[in-house]
Scaffold this active site. Structure first.
Site, PDB file in Angstrom:
ATOM      1  CE  LYS A 136      25.254 -62.089  23.411  1.00 36.08           C
ATOM      2  NZ  LYS A 136      24.539 -61.733  24.616  1.00 36.08           N
TER       3      LYS A 136
ATOM      4  CE  LYS B 255      20.134 -50.016  20.978  1.00 40.63           C
ATOM      5  NZ  LYS B 255      20.528 -51.172  21.776  1.00 40.63           N
TER       6      LYS B 255
ATOM      7  CG  HIS C  58      27.130 -57.544  18.350  1.00 39.57           C
ATOM      8  ND1 HIS C  58      28.392 -57.659  18.873  1.00 39.57           N
ATOM      9  CD2 HIS C  58      26.521 -56.605  19.108  1.00 39.57           C
ATOM     10  CE1 HIS C  58      28.535 -56.823  19.885  1.00 39.57           C
ATOM     11  NE2 HIS C  58      27.409 -56.168  20.045  1.00 39.57           N
TER      12      HIS C  58
ATOM     13  CD  GLU D   7      19.566 -54.556  21.818  1.00 37.36           C
ATOM     14  OE1 GLU D   7      19.931 -54.462  22.990  1.00 37.36           O
ATOM     15  OE2 GLU D   7      20.007 -53.856  20.898  1.00 37.36           O
TER      16      GLU D   7
ATOM     17  NE  ARG E  41      37.574 -35.336  32.132  1.00 42.86           N
ATOM     18  CZ  ARG E  41      37.923 -34.543  31.133  1.00 42.86           C
ATOM     19  NH1 ARG E  41      38.008 -35.022  29.922  1.00 42.86           N
ATOM     20  NH2 ARG E  41      38.163 -33.275  31.343  1.00 42.86           N
TER      21      ARG E  41
ATOM     22  CE  LYS F 108      18.367 -59.740  25.704  1.00 45.30           C
ATOM     23  NZ  LYS F 108      19.242 -58.882  24.918  1.00 45.30           N
TER      24      LYS F 108
HETATM   25  C1  BG6 Z   1      26.085 -53.770  22.437  1.00 46.77           C
HETATM   26  C2  BG6 Z   1      25.380 -52.609  21.801  1.00 46.77           C
HETATM   27  O1  BG6 Z   1      27.254 -54.078  21.745  1.00 46.77           O
HETATM   28  O2  BG6 Z   1      25.220 -54.915  22.429  1.00 46.77           O
HETATM   29  C3  BG6 Z   1      24.070 -52.321  22.519  1.00 46.77           C
HETATM   30  O3  BG6 Z   1      26.222 -51.483  21.844  1.00 46.77           O
HETATM   31  C4  BG6 Z   1      23.213 -53.563  22.591  1.00 46.77           C
HETATM   32  O4  BG6 Z   1      23.363 -51.265  21.866  1.00 46.77           O
HETATM   33  C5  BG6 Z   1      24.012 -54.736  23.145  1.00 46.77           C
HETATM   34  O5  BG6 Z   1      22.114 -53.272  23.435  1.00 46.77           O
HETATM   35  C6  BG6 Z   1      23.221 -56.023  23.039  1.00 46.77           C
HETATM   36  O6  BG6 Z   1      23.922 -57.033  23.702  1.00 46.77           O
HETATM   37  P1  BG6 Z   1      23.162 -58.304  24.274  1.00 46.77           P
HETATM   38  O7  BG6 Z   1      24.252 -59.149  24.833  1.00 46.77           O
HETATM   39  O8  BG6 Z   1      22.200 -57.797  25.309  1.00 46.77           O
HETATM   40  O9  BG6 Z   1      22.453 -58.918  23.118  1.00 46.77           O
END
Ligand code: BG6
EC number: 1.1.1.49
Length: 480
Positions: free
Chosen positions: A178, A336, A236, A212, A45, A341
């Protein structure tokens, strides 16, 4: 294979487009994987001109990629593929203007990438159709989450399905792009070693952790309505579970692989009634520290409600009701602002039937997806010296070292190329998405009907205590 294509990115100024898609396309260009003719049209937009968009794109590419991979000439050539188009995607009339802008070149694939909120999927698809932009040559790419419940997913799938046949719908779950996730299939189906022991009887339980350190960044308004269950676990983590648990497909193609995955999703034992309290844990981070830095509580994040009860952590004990997996729990957790990580899958084998030594640990296969990609097998060995002192040792396969001369592709590079080339093996089929929601929905409903605030956990930790209890009261432990 190199295919002539128009790639339209709806949501072209959004996070996903700038952080992931445009850098991935830059890499594909750099690797000479894009036909000379490929044009990329970012659509949003925002009323900006092409120069302003190019500045934005360049800034993000530089920030996202390895600095030495940014070359001025390369960027210049890549930027000539880029175009920007400002429009309101909810307005049907605007698509006539878009069609006019695109012209009608013969024989080009046209990819409509919807990097937008799911509530725009339906209007965009139907507007594309009415402007004649959804013909044979057109494909549509949808980002997860597809809806926020089974009902809304059904609606979206129905509406998109009225415009595009399933074979031209690409539902992205970037975890499937991945390298290590694909390696999981290589590990299982290209090595004779594992198949005989890949079952209950030999395996005690499976853990899947996606932790994460990041918070919600600029995505508070989306995340606060989604939460960890919808954002991560429904897609995921369940995809990872499918790849661990599925039977060997007959062929390595979209139909066979997706057919096997959906059988697993359909075999997931429903979690309903009191089981929701017993088998799931929701958490939300409060203030803490990560890597020596103070981190504020979730409810103070930008665009998050001050008394939000959205979960930023979820742990679930899942079970698969089929012959191979009966009695083997799959413990899933994601959150989170956790300590570190890491995404990993741990297959824990059973104890030997009769232990001869005083100390004996079980064997574990540890598949690390990120940050480093590796597969290691924990075995017991005798420590040097007198007596039979046993210690666990690791048989390590470091994939980054094993293939050190090859750059590791980002998930989106692989997936974007697959869409252009028309290969849907690594995308979610409609029935997969629906089966995943079908399992998740009763848990979400259970959380509502037996309301309990999410359990607090300090940022920088491994989640709330209750997540430890979930696994420990069965005599098991989250690994490390
Ligand atoms: C996304 C989520 O699908 O995957 C995010 O919406 C998350 O919240 C991300 O941070 C994590 O992806 P990766 O590849 O960094 O593990």
């Amino acid at each position: 294979m190199s295919i002539s294509c128009d790639m339209l990115v709806f949501g072209g100024t959004g996070d996903l487009a700038l952080h992931k898609l445009i850098p991935a396309l830059y890499y594909l260009h750099r690797e000479k994987r894009l036909h000379d003719d490929v044009r990329i049209l970012a659509i949003a937009r925002q009323d900006i001109d092409l120069d302003a968009y190019l500045t934005l794109a360049e800034r993000h590419i530089r920030a996202q990629i390895t600095p030495s991979d940014f070359e001025a000439d390369m960027w210049k050539a890549f930027s000539q593929r880029l175009d920007y188009f400002s429009m309101d995607a909810t307005q049907r009339g605007e698509f006539v203007r878009l069609a006019h802008h695109l012209g009608q070149p013969e024989g080009r694939v046209r990819v409509h990438y919807l990097a937008t909120a799911p509530n725009l999927f339906e209007p965009i698809a139907s507007n594309l159709e009415s402007a004649g932009l959804a013909g044979e040559e057109a494909r549509i790419v949808l980002e997860k989450p597809i809806g926020h419940s089974l009902e809304s997913a059904l609606e979206i799938n129905e509406a998109i399905g009225n415009v595009f046949p399933e074979s031209r719908i690409y539902r992205i779950d970037h975890y499937l792009g991945k390298e290590t996730v694909q390696n999981l299939m290589a590990l299982r189906f290209a090595n004779a070693l594992f198949e005989p022991i890949w079952r209950s009887g030999q395996i005690d339980h499976v853990q899947i952790t996606v932790a994460e350190t990041l918070g919600v960044e600029e995505r508070g308004s989306y995340y606060d309505h989604a939460g960890a269950m919808r954002d991560m676990l429904q897609n995921h983590l369940l995809q990872l579970l499918c790849l661990v648990a599925m039977e060997a497909p007959v062929r390595f193609d979209a139909k066979s692989i997706r057919g096997e995955k959906v059988k697993i999703l359909e075999a997931l034992k429903p979690i309903t009634g009191n089981d929701v309290q017993d088998k799931t844990v929701r958490g939300q981070y409060v203030a803490g520290q990560i890597g020596g830095n103070d981190v504020q509580a979730y409810y103070f994040e930008k665009d998050v409600d001050n008394d939000s009860d959205t979960e930023t952590f979820v742990a679930v004990k899942a079970e698969i009701d089929n012959w191979r997996w009966a009695g083997v729990p799959f413990y899933l957790r994601t959150g989170k602002r956790m300590a570190k990580k890491r995404s990993e899958i741990i297959i824990t084998f059973k104890q030997v039937p009769h232990m001869l030594f005083t100390k004996g640990e079980v064997n574990r296969l540890v598949i690390r997806l990120q940050p480093e990609e590796s597969i290691s097998l924990q075995l017991m060995a005798k420590a040097p010296g007198k007596g039979m002192q046993l210690e666990p040792v690791e048989l390590d396969l470091n994939l980054a070292h094993a293939f050190s001369s090859t750059r590791r592709w980002e998930a989106y590079e692989r997936l974007l190329l697959d869409v252009i080339e028309g290969d849907s093996t690594l995308f979610m089929r409609r029935d997969e998405v629906e089966a995943a929601w079908n399992w998740v929905d009763p848990i979400l409903r259970g959380w509502q009907s037996h309301y309990r605030k999410p359990r607090p956990y300090p940022a920088g930790t491994d989640g709330p205590d209750q997540a430890h209890q979930l696994i420990e009261h069965q005599g098991r432990k989250w690994w490390r």
